[in-house]
Design a protein around this motif. Sequence first.
Motif, PDB file in Angstrom:
ATOM      1  N   LEU A   3      18.061  19.128  33.132  1.00  0.00           N
ATOM      2  CA  LEU A   3      17.207  20.626  33.219  1.00  0.00           C
ATOM      3  C   LEU A   3      16.303  20.936  31.600  1.00  0.00           C
ATOM      4  O   LEU A   3      15.794  20.593  31.178  1.00  0.00           O
ATOM      5  N   LEU A 101      11.073  26.794  35.677  1.00  0.00           N
ATOM      6  CA  LEU A 101      12.980  26.310  35.974  1.00  0.00           C
ATOM      7  C   LEU A 101      12.639  26.049  37.422  1.00  0.00           C
ATOM      8  O   LEU A 101      13.349  25.455  38.173  1.00  0.00           O
ATOM      9  N   ILE A 102      12.486  27.333  38.249  1.00  0.00           N
ATOM     10  CA  ILE A 102      11.775  27.459  39.540  1.00  0.00           C
ATOM     11  C   ILE A 102      11.046  25.695  40.523  1.00  0.00           C
ATOM     12  O   ILE A 102      12.140  24.921  40.930  1.00  0.00           O
ATOM     13  N   SER A 105      13.818  22.749  38.515  1.00  0.00           N
ATOM     14  CA  SER A 105      14.734  22.527  39.740  1.00  0.00           C
ATOM     15  C   SER A 105      14.447  21.947  41.439  1.00  0.00           C
ATOM     16  O   SER A 105      15.284  21.216  41.783  1.00  0.00           O
TER      17      SER A 105
END
Length: 112
Positions: A3, A101-102, A105
Motif C-alpha cells: 500500500l 484505499l478500498i 486493498s
Amino acid sequence: MHLITTAALFIVTAIAEIVGCYLPYLWLNRQGSPWLLVPAAASLALFAWLLTLHPAASGRVYAAYGGVYVITALVWLRVVDQVKLTAYDWVGAGVALTGMLIIVSGWRAPAV
C-alpha cells in the motif's frame, strides 16, 4: 508495504500529471515561454509511463489513482497557488483517500 509503495507511486504520478498541465497553463495564461511545452510534454509522458507500472488492471489503477490525484491537487492548490483549503476540501480529500484505499486493498482479492 504494498500500500505504501502504491501510494508513493501514485503521488509521483499525480505530480507528473499536474506539472504537465500546469506548465502549458503558465504559457497560455501567464505569458510564459513556449519552451515550457517541452518539459510539459516530458512530464505528461512520464505520467503515462508511471501508470503502467502498477500490476492491477488499468481501470482499477485509474480509479484508485483518482483518489490520490484529488489529494495531490489540493496540496498543489495550497502550496503553489497559495489558496487556503476549506473544511470541504479536507472532507473531500478524506473521502477520495478512503475510496483509493478500498480499491487498492482489493487488488489481490479474487473477483466476485
